[in-house]
Write a protein that holds these residues in place. Structure first.
Motif, mmCIF file in Angstrom:
data_model
loop_
_atom_site.group_PDB
_atom_site.id
_atom_site.type_symbol
_atom_site.label_atom_id
_atom_site.label_comp_id
_atom_site.label_asym_id
_atom_site.label_seq_id
_atom_site.Cartn_x
_atom_site.Cartn_y
_atom_site.Cartn_z
ATOM 1 N N LEU A 229 0.807 -1.216 0.000
ATOM 2 C CA LEU A 229 0.000 0.000 0.000
ATOM 3 C C LEU A 229 0.842 1.268 0.000
ATOM 4 O O LEU A 229 0.307 2.359 -0.067
ATOM 5 N N ARG A 230 2.152 1.126 0.070
ATOM 6 C CA ARG A 230 3.063 2.275 0.072
ATOM 7 C C ARG A 230 4.066 2.082 -1.048
ATOM 8 O O ARG A 230 4.825 1.136 -1.038
ATOM 9 N N SER A 231 4.029 2.970 -2.044
ATOM 10 C CA SER A 231 4.951 2.805 -3.157
ATOM 11 C C SER A 231 5.112 4.106 -3.903
ATOM 12 O O SER A 231 4.164 4.855 -4.083
ATOM 13 N N PHE A 232 6.325 4.378 -4.366
ATOM 14 C CA PHE A 232 6.561 5.509 -5.249
ATOM 15 C C PHE A 232 6.556 5.064 -6.706
ATOM 16 O O PHE A 232 6.744 5.862 -7.601
ATOM 17 N N GLY A 233 6.366 3.791 -6.956
ATOM 18 C CA GLY A 233 6.294 3.257 -8.314
ATOM 19 C C GLY A 233 4.959 2.596 -8.525
ATOM 20 O O GLY A 233 3.925 3.244 -8.502
ATOM 21 N N ASN A 234 4.964 1.294 -8.691
ATOM 22 C CA ASN A 234 3.719 0.562 -8.890
ATOM 23 C C ASN A 234 3.118 0.208 -7.544
ATOM 24 O O ASN A 234 3.548 -0.731 -6.885
ATOM 25 N N GLY A 235 2.138 0.954 -7.107
ATOM 26 C CA GLY A 235 1.470 0.654 -5.855
ATOM 27 C C GLY A 235 0.234 -0.175 -6.081
ATOM 28 O O GLY A 235 -0.297 -0.230 -7.181
#
Length: 361
Positions: A229-235
């Protein structure tokens, strides 16, 4: 017995793609309608690993001559928000068959959406499969074994020493309360999710569950959510996350005798809002780069709590409620560059509590 294997034999135009995130470091890709993969296997349940792609194909599943349809889309069943680059995505193909030899054929048939106007109409990726045979695994008599699965929280990152991790605190309390020493098998891996969300060769939580079979544990814990649930890309969305987790729990149900053991799933834990980021894509074009909403995060928590309705044998450790959105539990911690992603000693102590309560009730 549980067997994890590479993809079966293929017929048609298949390309071999090297990718560290895939099972065995590679997967096979088809862009041609009618291409097939044949899996000869023995058992009563079969799971497939695929790569989830923004232009995923539809395919049929034929086992022992009986055909059914399966649309390879996001688990949230929302084609607009398909996202590419998820590796080792588990799909349950067959359950509750007679325990014996079977032949399953996967054949690409059509597509529902193209990823871009110039891209192939669909992509079908096959990485490998998991087959399950024999009686469901029970704990051996007179044993006290706990297997813990998860990500860096379960590894103990953020604590000053491993003895301060929530897993260590949990095992010590179980040993004290039962007046018997518990054996810990910590299967967790930093960066892990139920699926691989990047090209790193990380042992997924699904694979951690598979490997737990060899230990025949009395108890099994699953802590996931932060890396999904935490991503700077594919969340992942809350819907995708709960779909993957539901598949993992079906796997638990197929491998283990859940009437003879305790299985606890933790809700996603509280993290700093700095890390609740997601990029949603539509036709491979970034629509937004914004903070993952508190409402979406809390939806994932509620969905985990609701899993008890589908899996009556399941116990829930309400990690999110126990943390009470207290930033002092994640910052500062033992990583000076962390900014609130991992638990500190106090946070590990708080997270241990709902697990202790769930396992001792």
């Amino acid at each position: 017995m549980v067997f994890q294997n590479s993809a079966g034999s293929g017929a048609g135009s298949w390309a071999s793609i090297s990718a560290a995130g895939s099972l065995g470091g590679s997967h096979r890709k088809s862009t041609t309608i009618g291409d097939k993969v044949t899996i000869s296997w023995t058992g009563r349940a079969l799971y497939l690993y695929i790569v989830q792609d923004s232009g995923g194909a539809d395919f049929t599943i034929t086992t022992d001559g009986v055909t059914k349809q399966f649309k390879e889309t996001c688990n949230e069943r929302d084609s607009v928000h398909r996202q590419k680059g998820f590796y080792r995505v588990p799909i349950c193909l067959e359950r509750d068959l007679f325990d014996g030899p079977h032949i399953t054929v996967i054949q690409s048939v059509a597509t529902t959406i193209q990823s871009t106007p110039t891209a192939p109409a669909f992509n079908l990726y096959v990485e490998g499969h998991v087959s399950i045979s024999g009686i469901r695994t029970k704990p051996a008599s007179n044993t006290r074994i706990i297997n813990t699965t998860g990500d860096s929280w379960t590894v103990g990152v953020g604590a000053t020493t491993l003895s301060n991790s929530y897993v260590s605190l949990l095992v010590r309390e179980l040993s004290r309360a039962s007046k018997q020493e518990w054996t810990l098998n910590n299967k967790a891996a930093s960066g892990a999710a139920i699926v691989n969300t990047d090209t790193n060769n990380i042992i997924t939580i699904f694979e951690q569950i598979v490997s737990s079979n060899a230990n025949a544990p009395n108890s099994l814990t699953i802590q996931s959510g932060v890396n999904s649930l935490r991503s700077f890309g594919n969340g992942e969305s809350a819907g995708q996350f709960i779909g993957y987790l539901r598949t993992a729990l079906m796997l638990v149900e197929d491998i283990f005798d859940t009437s003879e053991m305790k299985v606890v799933v933790g809700t996603p834990g509280f993290i700093s809002s700095h890390f609740r980021m997601v990029k949603m894509t539509y036709f491979n074009t970034i629509l937004t780069t914004a903070s993952y909403s508190q409402g979406e995060y809390e939806l994932a928590v509620r969905l985990v709590r609701g899993l008890k309705n589908q899996f009556p044998w399941l116990r829930i450790a309400d990690v999110y409620a126990a943390m009470n959105e207290d930033p002092k539990l994640v910052y500062p911690n033992n990583d000076p560059f962390d900014l609130g992603l991992h638990l500190n000693n106090s946070g590990h102590g708080v997270v241990a509590s709902p697990y202790i309560e769930s396992l001792m009730s």
